[in-house]
Design a protein around this motif. Sequence first.
Motif, mmCIF file in Angstrom:
data_model
loop_
_atom_site.group_PDB
_atom_site.id
_atom_site.type_symbol
_atom_site.label_atom_id
_atom_site.label_comp_id
_atom_site.label_asym_id
_atom_site.label_seq_id
_atom_site.Cartn_x
_atom_site.Cartn_y
_atom_site.Cartn_z
ATOM 1 N N PHE A 1 0.837 -1.205 0.000
ATOM 2 C CA PHE A 1 0.000 0.000 0.000
ATOM 3 C C PHE A 1 0.876 1.262 0.000
ATOM 4 O O PHE A 1 0.465 2.307 -0.458
ATOM 5 C CB PHE A 1 -0.912 0.025 1.226
ATOM 6 C CG PHE A 1 -2.184 -0.752 1.038
ATOM 7 C CD1 PHE A 1 -3.395 -0.093 0.916
ATOM 8 C CD2 PHE A 1 -2.186 -2.131 0.969
ATOM 9 C CE1 PHE A 1 -4.584 -0.790 0.744
ATOM 10 C CE2 PHE A 1 -3.361 -2.839 0.787
ATOM 11 C CZ PHE A 1 -4.560 -2.166 0.673
ATOM 12 N N PHE A 2 2.084 1.131 0.581
ATOM 13 C CA PHE A 2 2.975 2.293 0.639
ATOM 14 C C PHE A 2 3.911 2.318 -0.558
ATOM 15 O O PHE A 2 4.314 3.369 -1.017
ATOM 16 C CB PHE A 2 3.806 2.260 1.927
ATOM 17 C CG PHE A 2 2.956 2.341 3.154
ATOM 18 C CD1 PHE A 2 2.473 3.569 3.589
ATOM 19 C CD2 PHE A 2 2.595 1.202 3.843
ATOM 20 C CE1 PHE A 2 1.662 3.650 4.705
ATOM 21 C CE2 PHE A 2 1.776 1.279 4.964
ATOM 22 C CZ PHE A 2 1.312 2.511 5.391
ATOM 23 N N CYS A 3 4.276 1.112 -1.031
ATOM 24 C CA CYS A 3 5.266 1.031 -2.094
ATOM 25 C C CYS A 3 4.801 -0.029 -3.079
ATOM 26 O O CYS A 3 4.809 -1.220 -2.759
ATOM 27 C CB CYS A 3 6.595 0.651 -1.464
ATOM 28 S SG CYS A 3 7.875 0.459 -2.673
ATOM 29 N N ARG A 4 4.375 0.422 -4.263
ATOM 30 C CA ARG A 4 3.782 -0.526 -5.212
ATOM 31 C C ARG A 4 4.746 -1.626 -5.627
ATOM 32 O O ARG A 4 4.326 -2.725 -5.986
ATOM 33 C CB ARG A 4 3.295 0.229 -6.454
ATOM 34 C CG ARG A 4 2.040 1.027 -6.220
ATOM 35 C CD ARG A 4 1.768 1.996 -7.340
ATOM 36 N NE ARG A 4 1.700 1.355 -8.636
ATOM 37 C CZ ARG A 4 2.129 1.900 -9.766
ATOM 38 N NH1 ARG A 4 2.660 3.092 -9.748
ATOM 39 N NH2 ARG A 4 2.036 1.261 -10.905
ATOM 40 N N SER A 5 6.058 -1.332 -5.561
ATOM 41 C CA SER A 5 7.014 -2.338 -6.035
ATOM 42 C C SER A 5 7.017 -3.605 -5.166
ATOM 43 O O SER A 5 7.527 -4.645 -5.589
ATOM 44 C CB SER A 5 8.417 -1.752 -6.120
ATOM 45 O OG SER A 5 8.731 -1.114 -4.914
ATOM 46 N N ALA A 6 6.432 -3.522 -3.958
ATOM 47 C CA ALA A 6 6.313 -4.738 -3.127
ATOM 48 C C ALA A 6 5.484 -5.788 -3.870
ATOM 49 O O ALA A 6 5.696 -6.993 -3.711
ATOM 50 C CB ALA A 6 5.659 -4.403 -1.789
ATOM 51 N N LEU A 7 4.533 -5.341 -4.674
ATOM 52 C CA LEU A 7 3.711 -6.284 -5.456
ATOM 53 C C LEU A 7 4.580 -7.022 -6.470
ATOM 54 O O LEU A 7 4.364 -8.205 -6.745
ATOM 55 C CB LEU A 7 2.593 -5.533 -6.198
ATOM 56 C CG LEU A 7 1.513 -4.914 -5.319
ATOM 57 C CD1 LEU A 7 0.582 -4.045 -6.151
ATOM 58 C CD2 LEU A 7 0.699 -6.002 -4.628
ATOM 59 N N THR A 8 5.580 -6.304 -7.020
ATOM 60 C CA THR A 8 6.485 -6.938 -7.977
ATOM 61 C C THR A 8 7.233 -8.078 -7.292
ATOM 62 O O THR A 8 7.341 -9.185 -7.840
ATOM 63 C CB THR A 8 7.497 -5.893 -8.511
ATOM 64 O OG1 THR A 8 6.743 -4.836 -9.100
ATOM 65 C CG2 THR A 8 8.430 -6.482 -9.535
ATOM 66 N N VAL A 9 7.726 -7.812 -6.061
ATOM 67 C CA VAL A 9 8.438 -8.848 -5.301
ATOM 68 C C VAL A 9 7.519 -10.051 -5.094
ATOM 69 O O VAL A 9 7.892 -11.207 -5.346
ATOM 70 C CB VAL A 9 8.913 -8.291 -3.931
ATOM 71 C CG1 VAL A 9 9.554 -9.382 -3.100
ATOM 72 C CG2 VAL A 9 9.867 -7.131 -4.151
ATOM 73 N N GLY A 10 6.268 -9.781 -4.667
ATOM 74 C CA GLY A 10 5.303 -10.861 -4.431
ATOM 75 C C GLY A 10 5.052 -11.676 -5.687
ATOM 76 O O GLY A 10 5.049 -12.915 -5.652
ATOM 77 N N LEU A 11 4.881 -10.986 -6.831
ATOM 78 C CA LEU A 11 4.584 -11.697 -8.088
ATOM 79 C C LEU A 11 5.771 -12.549 -8.543
ATOM 80 O O LEU A 11 5.583 -13.625 -9.113
ATOM 81 C CB LEU A 11 4.191 -10.694 -9.177
ATOM 82 C CG LEU A 11 2.767 -10.140 -9.033
ATOM 83 C CD1 LEU A 11 2.579 -8.902 -9.891
ATOM 84 C CD2 LEU A 11 1.720 -11.192 -9.392
ATOM 85 N N LEU A 12 6.987 -12.047 -8.266
ATOM 86 C CA LEU A 12 8.163 -12.853 -8.648
ATOM 87 C C LEU A 12 8.257 -14.114 -7.776
ATOM 88 O O LEU A 12 8.669 -15.174 -8.249
ATOM 89 C CB LEU A 12 9.442 -12.019 -8.538
ATOM 90 C CG LEU A 12 9.539 -10.870 -9.562
ATOM 91 C CD1 LEU A 12 10.777 -10.026 -9.318
ATOM 92 C CD2 LEU A 12 9.532 -11.390 -10.994
#
Length: 932
Positions: free
Chosen positions: A562-573
């Motif tokens: 929610f604070f940093c969208r790139s965390a979603l990238t980490v999750g998807l990888l």
Amino acid sequence: IPIFILAGLLVHCVFLVSIFDIYFTSPLVHGMTPQQTPLPPPAKRLVLFVADGLRADSLYELNSNGTPQAPYLRGILENNGSWGISHTRVPTESRPGHVALIAGFYEDVSAVAKGWKENPVEFDSVFNESKYTWSWGSPDILPMFAKGATGDHVYTFCYAAESEDFGAQDAAKLDMWVFDHVKSFFNSSRSNQTLFSALNEEKVVLFLHLLGIDTNGHAHRPNSREYKENIKKVDEGVKEIASMIDHFYGNDGKTAFILTSDHGMTDWGSHGAGHPSETLTPLIVWGAGINYPQKVTSQFFEDNFLKEWKLENWKRLDVNQADIAPLMASLIGVPFPLNSVGTLPLEYLNNSAHFKAESMFTNAVQILEQFKVKMSQKKGNTLSFLFTPFKPLIDSEQINFLKKIRLCIQQQKYNEAVSLCKTLINLALEGLSYYHTYDRLFLGLSIAMSFVGWTTYVILVIIKTHTNLTKTLPAANNKKSTVLFYGFAFAGMIIAFFLLIQTCPWTYYVYCLLPVPVWYAVVREIPVIQDLATNVLSLRIGHFIGFLLVCILGIEILVFSFFCRSALTVGLLVFAGWPVITQLWVQAKTRALIWTLLCVLLAVFPLMPVVGREPNIPLVIAAGLLTLLISCFSLASLCGSKNKYRNNEDLKVFFFQMLSIALSTYVVSSTHDSLKNKLGLPVLNQIISWMTLVSSPVLLLLSPTFLFQRLFSILLSLMSTYLLLSTGYEALFPLVLFGLMFMWINMEQEALQHYGLSLKPKLAVFNFAYAVDITQFRQLHLDDVRRSFFFVFFIVTAFFGTGNIASINSFDPASVYCFLTVFSPFMMGGLLVLKVVIPFVLVSCAFEAVQVTTQLSSKSLFLIVLVISDIMALHFFFLVKDYGSWLDIGTSISHYVLVMSLTIFMMLMNGLAQLLTTQRLGLPRRTKHHST
């Protein structure tokens, strides 16, 4: 079940509303006495120009050839008046900005939630305190101050709301309208004796609201030629009006002029959040009672603007936006607005030290009055032995302060008096905040207890009804349960009695009594807890702790995203590697490879800039063509398959949906070309857009309910609407998301087989309409927790994949130009919400497919989802702020509201997904229809 769902909805609604009661209640108090400076004011009248949406840098910076953007105003700043930057607060919208300027207080979130154009809270303003106010401009702003005024001395002249058209040839005509009407108003006064004498009174305000710059900024961006041309026109208009007014009053030197803005605007043409381009607005003041420009050799500011603007040698005087209201009041000698929290910026005044000290004293007493009212309210509602006053301003301290200041003024120690006044103002504002947040800790703890209790209860319900973890439990001991019931009832009565004595509002009863029934429900399940404890102890401790740690890590990644969208990238990888970690790839190599590729593709989106910064129509067209290409392949494979369930009538539906996609792609392209060439929105395009919006759900419900065909039909229907609402790369997002969702359904089949939970149903012939067979539902398995987590993760990805919806300024009005260009906040808001919801629907339908193909009851999986989102919500409840930069405040509220709404929303989405996957509209058919 219905009682449980109703209770859940009710509890979540209480949780959602609670933050507005705990953090954001209206700070306004009533019952103060007006305070007025006893000395004669320097000006008889004040002219306020508000250039809506004008950024500070857009006005002050020089053109590439070194000439000023606004030559007249630049001349004023260098030769006649004082200037600076006015710092606004979030939300940087027109309404809160004007309230801060004219009434001197920052409108709280509760007011913004209650309405846009009307007065949600009654407040006093400079206009209300004036003898007469005449105002010209937008119908969204002017009526708000006329309605709040007592008596009938605030006059408004507005143009029609339809004039605010983002697609129009030139919005500067809105400002020309204002200037022309002001000129004709003064001309007509020469032949109207009543009006002429009213204009010659003292304490008169003329307010010109100029909306053209804002409208041009939305339509063309602030760096556009149109926006800059509009600034030039405003500059010329201000010059004409100022000289006309001076001439009208025979150059009597009794007119003060203020030019400022309500908010700025981002480079991509939106406002609402706390970016400096939105919160820094210009302030130029000249005329009666105002200091002349002050030359300085050096001045220190953290930003580098002075150098950029070539203004290093002219003294810059920065103010907070609410400080402008007391400045206006002191210039024309009216009482300071009762609810104002602004501090008079003395450096702008060209007056005696005595006048400055008296004005400052009036300012301090006016803010102290609010503090006294707030304190007496809180004291009256609290038991005397529980009341802790604000120490620095107890009654004796207040009297001391006022005596000292009075004495300093009598002894002509004016500087000392001013500094004492400033100290008193700061203490009174601190005290106001102290009493405003007096009950916060106590209410916050109540809600947190309810949260923990509710989540525990849901976990117990899952374990009791959907797993084999607990053995059949003996019937509860009646005597014990009666004692329990009376114990909790007694606790509830004590709490209620305590609140009753303190005459608390009814909402406090809800927040404080909610933990009682919730924890009663938990304590009643003690046998389940004991049984569960013995079961857990018999497990290998390492496994159990490992499982807990993975759960916690997963939820933390979601919170962080929610604070940093790139965390979603980490999750998807991490998701991309899931088939390898669990050895699934051994049994399904191709599927695992496609899954990994799609995860990596989707992981790119959260790294892209937020949508709407730069429109990129070719990408939208590419997305439309790609969708058509995929449709052709899918149709070819469908026609080629020897599927006995295939039906030629069904192919027609797909054909119509493809036609709709093609039309949408054409409309987006031609609309944006037309707007670029200043030709407005073509009527035919508008009709096609609205027809597509209405017809796409109907076409969807005509398609067959076989799993692959229905899901594909859902994609085509939603894509045709989504394309019309897209302006850039986000048009590709639903395509990649749908591909991943489709692979998810396939991968879950492999996972079922892998864990030996059930036989693999044939997906090709799986039919949603016949899937709901209660007898085949299985119990929950540990892997189902991962399934639910995937769903929550994909929902959050659908939300933040293309932008941070939590920030108001990530909405780009250009998204809705295919549907309408005339400003209409609710219609535009509705279409933008639809754009956000479309990826949601794709994920929800895929989850519905996962539920039925893995033979799980939707309730059991949904309960796990509920637990995950409630744990996230509790995080955000403690992260809510009402201090710091307004961007932080706005973001923290929207995060909490998002997660809470997500939970309530997912209940609705669950129902919608069932409707979209299982229902079918019947058409009279000629061909023979095969049923399964």
